[in-house]
Each structure stands twice: as C-alpha cells, then as structure tokens.
Design an enzyme around this catalytic site. Sequence first.
Site, short mmCIF file in Angstrom:
data_model
loop_
_atom_site.label_atom_id
_atom_site.label_comp_id
_atom_site.label_asym_id
_atom_site.label_seq_id
_atom_site.Cartn_x
_atom_site.Cartn_y
_atom_site.Cartn_z
N ARG A 106 0.97 -1.19 -0.10
CA ARG A 106 0.06 0.10 0.07
C ARG A 106 0.66 1.12 -0.20
O ARG A 106 1.54 1.52 0.85
CB ARG A 106 -0.99 -0.13 1.40
CG ARG A 106 -1.98 1.07 1.22
CD ARG A 106 -2.79 0.93 2.53
NE ARG A 106 -3.79 1.96 2.78
CZ ARG A 106 -5.04 1.77 2.48
NH1 ARG A 106 -5.42 0.77 1.56
NH2 ARG A 106 -5.73 2.69 2.98
N HIS A 132 -6.94 1.26 -7.11
CA HIS A 132 -7.32 0.43 -5.90
C HIS A 132 -8.04 -0.80 -6.37
O HIS A 132 -9.07 -1.17 -5.92
CB HIS A 132 -8.21 1.11 -5.04
CG HIS A 132 -8.08 0.63 -3.60
ND1 HIS A 132 -7.51 -0.52 -3.17
CD2 HIS A 132 -8.79 1.29 -2.26
CE1 HIS A 132 -7.74 -0.72 -1.61
NE2 HIS A 132 -8.37 0.22 -1.37
N GLN A 135 -9.93 -3.45 -4.05
CA GLN A 135 -11.02 -2.97 -3.70
C GLN A 135 -12.09 -3.22 -4.63
O GLN A 135 -13.25 -3.59 -4.36
CB GLN A 135 -10.94 -1.55 -3.15
CG GLN A 135 -12.29 -0.85 -2.81
CD GLN A 135 -12.84 -1.50 -1.42
OE1 GLN A 135 -11.98 -1.46 -0.46
NE2 GLN A 135 -13.95 -1.88 -1.34
N ASP A 228 -16.95 7.92 -3.08
CA ASP A 228 -16.00 8.03 -2.23
C ASP A 228 -15.56 9.41 -1.81
O ASP A 228 -16.23 10.24 -2.03
CB ASP A 228 -14.44 7.27 -2.87
CG ASP A 228 -13.48 6.97 -2.06
OD1 ASP A 228 -13.64 6.87 -0.76
OD2 ASP A 228 -12.16 6.74 -2.70
N CYS A 268 -16.32 2.58 -0.14
CA CYS A 268 -15.00 1.61 0.15
C CYS A 268 -14.53 2.04 1.71
O CYS A 268 -13.76 1.17 2.07
CB CYS A 268 -13.93 1.86 -0.91
SG CYS A 268 -13.24 3.55 -0.95
N ARG A 296 -13.68 -7.85 1.31
CA ARG A 296 -12.41 -7.69 1.24
C ARG A 296 -11.50 -8.87 1.84
O ARG A 296 -10.52 -9.37 1.12
CB ARG A 296 -11.69 -6.65 2.01
CG ARG A 296 -12.32 -5.37 1.62
CD ARG A 296 -11.80 -4.71 0.25
NE ARG A 296 -10.08 -4.82 0.47
CZ ARG A 296 -9.41 -3.47 0.68
NH1 ARG A 296 -10.16 -2.50 1.08
NH2 ARG A 296 -8.22 -3.70 0.99
#
Length: 316
Positions: A106, A132, A135, A228, A268, A296
């Site tokens: 990450r 991402h 995700q 988001d 998310c 996830r």
Amino acid sequence: MPKRDFLALTDLTLPEARDVLALARVLKDERTRNPARRTSLLAGRSVAIVLEKASTRTRVSFEVGVAQLGGYPVVLGVEGSQLGRGEPIRDTARVLARYCDAIAYRTSSPTRLQQMATASIPVINALSDDGHPVQVLCDVFTIEEALAKTPGAPTAIDEMKIAFVGDGSSNMARSWLEAARLFGFHFALASPADYLPPADELDRARAFETLHHDPRDAVAGADVVNTDVWTSMGQEAENAHRQEAFAGWTVDGEMLAHSAAHAIVLHCLPAHRGEEIDDATLEGPRSRVWDQAENRLHVQKALLVWLLGLAGEVKS
C-alpha cells in the site's frame, strides 16, 4: 507457475478474474458454514503486508486472511522499518522475496509500486495513487452477490449500469474505469470537469463508459451507485477547495430517487458522513457497505491462493 502480480485489474484476464471470484465464493461459503474453521492452504508460508499509508480494512483483511489460510502475516510500516530511513524499495523487495511468499503493498507512488514488483514473488497493489484494484475486485463480488438475491435486478454484471459519483481522478474511479473494460458493464462516471481521470484512461474505456457533469444523469437508472471521499489521503491541503467543488454532489435519498428501484449503494470507507454520502443512505436499506467491507477478506484470500498457484487445492 510463473510469478504473477496483481498491480491493476487488467493484470487478470476475464476468465482469470472469474476464477478468483468463484474461489472467493467457495472460501466465503466455507467461512459462513464454520466461522471457526482454519485451512492449511498457506501453511509454512509468509505474506508481507507493507503499509506506507494509513489503513484499517486493508491491513486487517489481509492480516486476518493470511492467518485464516494457515499462513503467517508480516506487517511492515514506515515507522519501525528501514522504509522510514530511505532504503530503496527495490532493495526491500529483494530482501522480502528471500523471506516471504507474497507481498501486499500500500503506497502512494505508482513508481514505488513498480519497484516493489521487481521482487521475485507475487506483489499485490493494496492501494496506490493510480488505482485500488483489490477494492474494486471485491466490489464486483459484492455487486453480483447482492443483486443475485434482488428481484428484478440484472444478475450478470455486463448487463448492469454502475455509477460513480465524486472525484473522477481518484484511484477508485480509475480502477472502476478499468473494471468496465474487463467485465464489460456500462460505467457512468459523474465528476466535476476539473476532477477527471487521465484522458488516455478515459479513451481506453470509451466503449464502456459515459461521462457526466451532473450526478443525477449518471445515477439515472443505475443498478449500483458508488461514491468515495472528496479529499483523499495526501490531499488535505486541498480540502476547502474540494468542499466547494463538490457541493451538491452528496449521495442521498434525493439523488437515489433517480436510480433503479433495486439499486444498491457502495462506499469503500472511511466515509465522511454529510459530505459525499449522508448518514441515512450509508445506514439505509440500499447500503451494502458493510458486506462490501467484509468481502475484502474473502476475495483477497482467494487472490492470494490463486497467485500462489494453490487454487487447485481448494475443495468446492
């Protein structure tokens, strides 16, 4: 099997993505039937989880997932490691490859991600500034799972309209553009003109996406509505300007009235309630946000198993 990385969604072919999602369904069903069950799929293996940005869901889902598969998760942050003292990423990658079997990374910089991918073991993009993918792969699983149980909703994702309302230059919007190309759905992107994805990414998805500057147009008839945060990590200095630019873009009941009657809402997380989404919507009957967060765990487990060439050992 040769080393495979997952740095972007299109690192998988559509059949490969379908294999990962089918494997996730098996692993989730096993976990649902017996929550205490642990497997030995990753017995004797270690996975490095390298975090250069703050994380809750990514860290916990990978760490717990590796443990549930019988492996050993090794979590590294900037503080307490040589990453914080400027060690080159390619050196860290080579060393981790001597100790571990895979890396989930990450970071901010796509360049650093590519440097980590020089490791001789699989590397997973657990978030970078340009995407991402874990995700969004998990979100595809959530959408198909949720709408399969919904009367009147399409069950095949390539028959769906999926809307994203918010910052079109964000890593989430950019991965959704890529997902549209891979899975073949209609992606309706609503974003102010100053917050669009790179032009080349829009062009590559042109056959699958429509661009809107009024969020209600994007949401009209949509099967899924995504949003988001307006201000992502590292953009805090822009917050006041972004609040002004996105005023009126909150996903709420009034906006959702334009979507399909069966439409679901995704975010998310973390959410800024009252900004990109209101509390009533996040907590309401259309929200699948908490299922989305749980998934996830299951999809990332499946991805690790698949990348390590162990899918054949999973009993369906």
